[in-house]
Design an enzyme around this catalytic site. Structure first.
Site, mmCIF file in Angstrom:
data_model
loop_
_atom_site.group_PDB
_atom_site.id
_atom_site.type_symbol
_atom_site.label_atom_id
_atom_site.label_comp_id
_atom_site.label_asym_id
_atom_site.label_seq_id
_atom_site.Cartn_x
_atom_site.Cartn_y
_atom_site.Cartn_z
ATOM 1 N N SER A 156 0.827 -1.207 0.000
ATOM 2 C CA SER A 156 0.000 0.000 0.000
ATOM 3 C C SER A 156 0.863 1.261 0.000
ATOM 4 O O SER A 156 1.950 1.281 0.582
ATOM 5 C CB SER A 156 -0.878 -0.010 1.260
ATOM 6 O OG SER A 156 -1.461 1.257 1.452
ATOM 7 N N TYR A 179 -2.030 5.463 -4.212
ATOM 8 C CA TYR A 179 -3.014 6.515 -3.971
ATOM 9 C C TYR A 179 -2.323 7.779 -4.457
ATOM 10 O O TYR A 179 -1.332 8.210 -3.869
ATOM 11 C CB TYR A 179 -3.319 6.648 -2.472
ATOM 12 C CG TYR A 179 -4.214 5.591 -1.897
ATOM 13 C CD1 TYR A 179 -5.431 5.268 -2.506
ATOM 14 C CD2 TYR A 179 -3.875 4.922 -0.720
ATOM 15 C CE1 TYR A 179 -6.273 4.300 -1.955
ATOM 16 C CE2 TYR A 179 -4.709 3.953 -0.169
ATOM 17 C CZ TYR A 179 -5.896 3.655 -0.799
ATOM 18 O OH TYR A 179 -6.719 2.711 -0.258
ATOM 19 N N THR A 205 -5.323 2.620 -7.272
ATOM 20 C CA THR A 205 -6.631 2.325 -6.653
ATOM 21 C C THR A 205 -7.588 3.475 -6.938
ATOM 22 O O THR A 205 -7.250 4.630 -6.716
ATOM 23 C CB THR A 205 -6.462 2.115 -5.136
ATOM 24 O OG1 THR A 205 -5.637 0.968 -4.944
ATOM 25 C CG2 THR A 205 -7.811 1.887 -4.449
ATOM 26 N N LYS A 298 -7.007 -0.769 -9.873
ATOM 27 C CA LYS A 298 -7.696 -1.587 -8.861
ATOM 28 C C LYS A 298 -9.000 -0.887 -8.474
ATOM 29 O O LYS A 298 -8.982 0.299 -8.133
ATOM 30 C CB LYS A 298 -6.800 -1.733 -7.622
ATOM 31 C CG LYS A 298 -7.418 -2.447 -6.435
ATOM 32 C CD LYS A 298 -6.366 -2.681 -5.360
ATOM 33 C CE LYS A 298 -6.877 -3.499 -4.186
ATOM 34 N NZ LYS A 298 -7.602 -2.700 -3.187
ATOM 35 N N HIS A 322 -12.775 -2.727 -2.611
ATOM 36 C CA HIS A 322 -12.031 -2.355 -1.411
ATOM 37 C C HIS A 322 -12.497 -3.185 -0.205
ATOM 38 O O HIS A 322 -12.491 -2.717 0.930
ATOM 39 C CB HIS A 322 -12.189 -0.858 -1.121
ATOM 40 C CG HIS A 322 -10.909 -0.192 -0.725
ATOM 41 N ND1 HIS A 322 -10.115 0.513 -1.589
ATOM 42 C CD2 HIS A 322 -10.267 -0.135 0.478
ATOM 43 C CE1 HIS A 322 -9.053 0.990 -0.954
ATOM 44 N NE2 HIS A 322 -9.116 0.590 0.307
#
Ligand SMILES: Cc1cc2nc3c(=O)[nH]c(=O)nc-3n(C[C@H](O)[C@H](O)[C@H](O)COP(=O)(O)O)c2cc1C
Length: 427
Positions: A156, A179, A205, A298, A322
């Site tokens: 992440s 992100y 994402t 994603k 998610h």
């Protein structure tokens, strides 16, 4: 003949135990307490070591016991009524498996090639942020388990370790989840840093906007009486209630980023959002032009977006909601998968996650055309309960269950698992 009758044998056994009981000495106190303790252990089904687990759900209760309430809330929460979390899981219950017989299943091959790399399993570790909140091993424990078991891991952006350290612990490439934030220089810096570190794929994402209504998290925060400010400082949380993008959240982001090494060395003073509200296909185009390694999206759950993604030159997709923690759609990812698979028509790999808890779930997703299958909470349960060893055990259970159903269904390799092996369960 009478003596061999099960009825007579049964009643004489009964008579025997009754006689034993009558002969028995009065129950001593320590025996009684021992028996009580035993009974208590049996009813308290929380495992105390990874090898006691029968399935991955066993790690959930163990993690809940080990993780502080607010952190547990962060891990388990969905949004609104948590119904999409449950829907993800339930989706798999509506699919039946058609098993073929009389196939030699002595050898089972679970290997899968993704972007030219052969993995010995289609089971992948989806990105989960802030994993040191579950166990001090954090993402490094996950990376080491991925190494031991040979699985693909995604890190992440808001991990508590850097991509360099994750790759070192994994002993091989780790995909970087992205992100982008609302500041392009930061987006670019994260991509270039991950590429330089050797990450072969960037996964953007697109399904989580700030301000998701994570009620389970908010309730658990109330129940947690610890001093959160000791770790969280002023406390920007992308999941805080209220309007994202306010100057208050802007001030707090620096504090949040200070515990997230992927933001080291970049100016975060203008960041108000992890996923910009303005994110659109123009930014995807810009990202496609910037990313030199594989580029995936994603969070795609529709045919239309899957087609657009392929048109924009994206190398792969993740069908994901998610884990039901972004919006309350009630739509299980396994039900979104077929339209996405159909739209991409084999041009790019499709990975699915959300609610995958059994080897049979993995089998069903593969039968529906998934290239690989991921999960987020279960490896975090393993981590929270037992650190790296827990993650390894979770991976082992998934692997074992997948092999079992492959044998039972008469499918000796992943390409033999097709739509012919599943049917909808009649309602
Ligand atoms: C605690 C937690 C943190 C997560 N953090 C991220 C993240 O930073 N980036 C991301 O793309 N997905 C994140 N996800 C979503 C997972 O990658 C994955 O899509 C989801 O967990 C799959 O559902 P499952 O938990 O039912 O397996 C997170 C999920 C959880 C549970």
């Amino acid at each position: 003949m009478l003596g061999a009758s099960p009825l007579v044998t049964g009643s004489s056994m009964l008579a025997g135990s009754l006689a034993d009981l009558l002969r028995a000495e009065p129950l001593k106190e320590e025996h009684f307490l021992g028996w009580l303790e035993n009974l208590q252990q049996q009813s308290d089904s929380v495992i105390s070591s990874p090898d006691q687990a029968l399935d991955v759900m066993d790690f959930e209760a163990a993690a809940r016991k080990a993780i502080p309430p607010a952190h547990w809330g962060y891990l388990s929460t969905g949004v609104d009524d948590d119904s999409t979390v449950r829907a993800n899981r339930d989706g798999y219950q509506h699919i039946q498996i058609r098993s073929r017989r009389l196939v030699d299943v002595t050898n089972i091959d679970t290997s899968r090639t993704i972007f030219g790399v052969k993995w010995d399993s289609p089971i992948v570790l989806s990105p989960v942020g802030s994993q040191k909140a579950f166990h001090p091993d954090g993402e490094l424990g996950v990376a080491r388990a991925a190494k031991t078991k040979g699985h693909l891991m995604m890190l992440s952006t808001v991990a508590t370790v850097s991509i360099e350290d994750a790759i070192a612990a994994r002993g091989g490439p780790v995909w970087q989840q992205l992100y982008p934030t609302n500041v392009w220089e930061i987006t670019r810096a994260i991509i270039k840093r991950a590429e330089t570190a050797g990450s072969p794929a960037i996964v953007l994402t697109v399904d989580l906007h700030d301000g998701s209504n994570r009620e389970t998290l908010f309730r658990s925060q109330r129940a947690d009486k610890r001093q959160c400010s000791m770790c969280h400082g002023g406390g920007y949380s992308p999941f805080a209630r209220g309007n994202p993008g306010t100057s208050a959240s802007k001030r707090g982001f620096a504090d949040y980023a200070a515990h997230r090494p992927m933001f080291d060395g970049v100016d975060v003073s203008q960041v108000t959002q992890l996923l910009p509200m303005a994110l659109n296909w123009d930014l995807v185009k810009r990202l496609r032009d910037t990313v030199t390694v594989k580029f995936l999206i994603k969070g795609i759950v529709t045919r239309e977006d899957a087609e657009l993604a392929v048109e924009h030159g994206v190398d792969g997709l993740m069908v994901s909601n998610h884990g039901g923690r972004a919006e309350e759609t009630l739509r299980p990812t396994i039900e979104s998968l077929p339209e996405v698979v159909e739209a991409v028509a084999g041009k790019v790999p499709v990975i699915v996650d959300g609610g995958v808890r059994r080897g049979t779930d993995i089998f069903k997703a593969l039968a529906m055309g998934a290239t690989a299958v991921g999960f987020g909470r279960p490896h975090s349960w393993g981590l929270g309960a037992f650190g790296q060893a827990g993650v390894e055990a979770v991976l082992e259970i998934y692997r074992r269950e997948l092999r079992t159903i492959m044998r039972q269904a008469g499918t000796t390799s992943l390409d033999k698992i097709t739509r012919e092996h599943i049917v909808p369960r009649p309602s």
